[in-house]
Design a protein around this motif. Structure first.
Motif, PDB file in Angstrom:
ATOM      1  N   SER A 264      66.328  58.617  77.324  1.00 30.00           N
ATOM      2  CA  SER A 264      65.332  59.947  77.437  1.00 30.00           C
ATOM      3  C   SER A 264      63.661  59.202  77.547  1.00 30.00           C
ATOM      4  O   SER A 264      63.687  58.857  77.324  1.00 30.00           O
ATOM      5  CB  SER A 264      65.813  60.098  75.909  1.00 30.00           C
ATOM      6  N   HIS A 265      63.213  60.627  77.038  1.00 23.68           N
ATOM      7  CA  HIS A 265      61.676  60.431  77.859  1.00 23.68           C
ATOM      8  C   HIS A 265      60.759  60.793  76.378  1.00 23.68           C
ATOM      9  O   HIS A 265      61.079  61.902  76.084  1.00 23.68           O
ATOM     10  CB  HIS A 265      61.093  60.622  78.546  1.00 23.68           C
ATOM     11  N   LEU A 266      59.717  60.303  75.870  1.00 23.68           N
ATOM     12  CA  LEU A 266      58.805  60.866  75.037  1.00 23.68           C
ATOM     13  C   LEU A 266      57.316  60.829  75.559  1.00 23.68           C
ATOM     14  O   LEU A 266      57.044  60.352  75.823  1.00 23.68           O
ATOM     15  CB  LEU A 266      58.600  60.201  73.496  1.00 23.68           C
TER      16      LEU A 266
ATOM     17  N   VAL B 241      62.799  55.565  77.392  1.00 20.83           N
ATOM     18  CA  VAL B 241      62.779  54.608  78.478  1.00 20.83           C
ATOM     19  C   VAL B 241      61.339  55.725  79.059  1.00 20.83           C
ATOM     20  O   VAL B 241      60.407  56.362  78.657  1.00 20.83           O
ATOM     21  CB  VAL B 241      63.558  54.401  79.444  1.00 20.83           C
ATOM     22  N   GLN B 242      60.519  55.088  80.166  1.00 13.55           N
ATOM     23  CA  GLN B 242      59.150  55.555  80.526  1.00 13.55           C
ATOM     24  C   GLN B 242      59.375  55.774  82.000  1.00 13.55           C
ATOM     25  O   GLN B 242      60.233  54.772  82.815  1.00 13.55           O
ATOM     26  CB  GLN B 242      58.070  55.049  79.892  1.00 13.55           C
ATOM     27  N   GLU B 243      58.169  56.335  82.809  1.00 18.29           N
ATOM     28  CA  GLU B 243      57.932  56.904  83.515  1.00 18.29           C
ATOM     29  C   GLU B 243      56.660  56.991  83.621  1.00 18.29           C
ATOM     30  O   GLU B 243      56.162  57.723  83.171  1.00 18.29           O
ATOM     31  CB  GLU B 243      58.978  58.576  84.417  1.00 18.29           C
TER      32      GLU B 243
ATOM     33  N   GLY C 176      73.501  58.919  79.883  1.00 21.12           N
ATOM     34  CA  GLY C 176      72.164  59.294  78.829  1.00 21.12           C
ATOM     35  C   GLY C 176      71.530  60.799  79.597  1.00 21.12           C
ATOM     36  O   GLY C 176      72.168  61.165  80.579  1.00 21.12           O
ATOM     37  N   SER C 177      70.828  61.214  79.335  1.00 19.14           N
ATOM     38  CA  SER C 177      70.726  62.463  79.062  1.00 19.14           C
ATOM     39  C   SER C 177      69.651  63.210  79.878  1.00 19.14           C
ATOM     40  O   SER C 177      69.151  63.722  80.523  1.00 19.14           O
ATOM     41  CB  SER C 177      70.200  63.279  77.622  1.00 19.14           C
ATOM     42  N   ASP C 178      68.488  62.021  79.990  1.00 22.39           N
ATOM     43  CA  ASP C 178      67.358  62.136  80.886  1.00 22.39           C
ATOM     44  C   ASP C 178      66.002  63.778  79.755  1.00 22.39           C
ATOM     45  O   ASP C 178      65.686  63.869  80.334  1.00 22.39           O
ATOM     46  CB  ASP C 178      67.234  62.567  82.013  1.00 22.39           C
ATOM     47  N   TYR C 179      66.452  63.216  78.341  1.00 17.12           N
ATOM     48  CA  TYR C 179      65.841  64.357  77.945  1.00 17.12           C
ATOM     49  C   TYR C 179      64.133  64.160  78.096  1.00 17.12           C
ATOM     50  O   TYR C 179      63.410  62.988  77.846  1.00 17.12           O
ATOM     51  CB  TYR C 179      66.618  64.293  76.286  1.00 17.12           C
ATOM     52  N   PRO C 180      63.380  65.380  77.816  1.00 20.54           N
ATOM     53  CA  PRO C 180      64.093  66.633  78.112  1.00 20.54           C
ATOM     54  C   PRO C 180      63.813  67.838  78.923  1.00 20.54           C
ATOM     55  O   PRO C 180      63.920  69.177  78.953  1.00 20.54           O
ATOM     56  CB  PRO C 180      62.356  66.545  77.251  1.00 20.54           C
ATOM     57  N   ARG C 181      63.375  66.574  80.334  1.00 16.23           N
ATOM     58  CA  ARG C 181      62.980  67.715  81.109  1.00 16.23           C
ATOM     59  C   ARG C 181      64.611  68.372  81.701  1.00 16.23           C
ATOM     60  O   ARG C 181      64.924  69.259  82.610  1.00 16.23           O
ATOM     61  CB  ARG C 181      63.420  66.833  82.616  1.00 16.23           C
TER      62      ARG C 181
END
Length: 296
Positions: free
Chosen positions: A7-9, A71-73, A238-243
């Motif tokens: 996921s991402h924040l 995680v981060q991108e 894993g979802s890859d939230y929020p995209r």
């Protein structure tokens, strides 16, 4: 027990990647300038451009997801400080990862109290993963988990294989489920057979099969295929939230698994939570009973 392994924040999206600015647009803060075009980066109800832990927790509680790995991108900019704050504020719900590409940056991630490092290898444009070997060895000694999304080419897959063998105690989660829509899917998944501490997580799989849409039957087949190659104990959801939830709800990003007749209940439990719980070392997660919708 359900745990989201990808996921991402972020508090603010404003960065430059490959010479192009990626940033939240106004007045509609759910959209972003992204490599020369306007895209729906966030669900349309998130209008301030802030992708916060509190909104994510509300989604998690509603969908009965007990914990999440953040995680981060590079497209979101460096969020180390914010994710460190989130980790401290919600230590039982989140496993926060920093962004780093060299040893000195990894040391700062460790000092912030983050528990891993996410490397978007697909953004490195041919740069050798071996250039980060000193960082990987440091992570191994400091028990920091590596989240690695690989480019769909043989160079990075081969280099990742050597890194796994060089750092046998380093926990590594290969992201985007090994890119199942590419010819290199099997090669990426088979990396999990090279070390006891290597896992494959499915962050982004609903995005990869977005044209097929829910209930993503080909994604289910690819998950079963990967299990045949490396075993269910090596795979995590894993979802890859929020995209990904611009097109589907957060719960839909996993309940196509729970409703699938192609997996046993034991396989679903392992994939959706048990494997991630053991791999990342989550503690006791909250009891999240189903809350009836007003419209039911």
């Amino acid at each position: 027990m359900i745990i989201d392994a990808h996921s991402h924040l972020w508090l603010k999206q404003d960065t430059v990647v490959d010479g192009q600015r990626i940033r939240t647009l106004s007045p509609n803060g759910s959209r972003s300038a992204f490599f020369g075009e306007e895209v729906q980066m966030l669900p349309p109800f998130m209008i301030d451009g802030r992708n916060t832990a509190e909104v994510f927790l509300s989604n998690m509680d509603y969908a009965q997801v007990g914990g999440a790995v953040v995680v981060q991108e590079v497209i979101d900019g460096n969020q180390n400080e914010y994710i460190s704050e989130v980790q401290k504020r919600y230590p039982t719900r989140f496993f926060g990862m920093g962004m780093a590409f060299r040893l000195s940056e990894a040391e700062k991630v460790k000092a912030l109290g983050l528990r891993g490092i996410a490397v978007p290898g697909h953004r490195l444009h041919g740069k050798s993963l071996f250039s980060m070997m000193s960082m990987f060895k440091y992570m191994e000694t400091q028990q920091l988990v590596l989240s690695m999304c690989l480019a769909d080419n043989e160079q990075q897959i081969g280099e990742m294989g050597e890194i796994i063998q060089e750092c046998p105690r380093l926990k590594i989660a290969i992201g985007h489920f090994g890119m199942p829509t590419t010819p290199f899917f099997r090669q990426q998944v088979m990396l999990a057979r090279l070390g006891d501490n290597v896992r494959i997580e499915s962050g982004g799989i609903t995005w990869l099969y977005h044209s097929e849409f829910y209930p993503f039957p080909t994604a289910v087949r690819r998950i079963r295929q990967a299990a045949d190659w490396v075993g269910w104990d090596k795979l995590m959801w894993g979802s890859d939230y929020p995209r990904t939830i611009t097109a589907i709800t957060y719960k839909m990003s996993y309940d196509f698994i729970t409703k699938s007749p192609e997996m046993s209940e034991t396989e679903k439990e392992a994939f959706l939570g048990k494997n991630a719980h053991d791999f990342y070392g989550f503690g006791k997660l909250p009891d999240l009973p189903y809350i009836k919708n007003m419209s039911e």
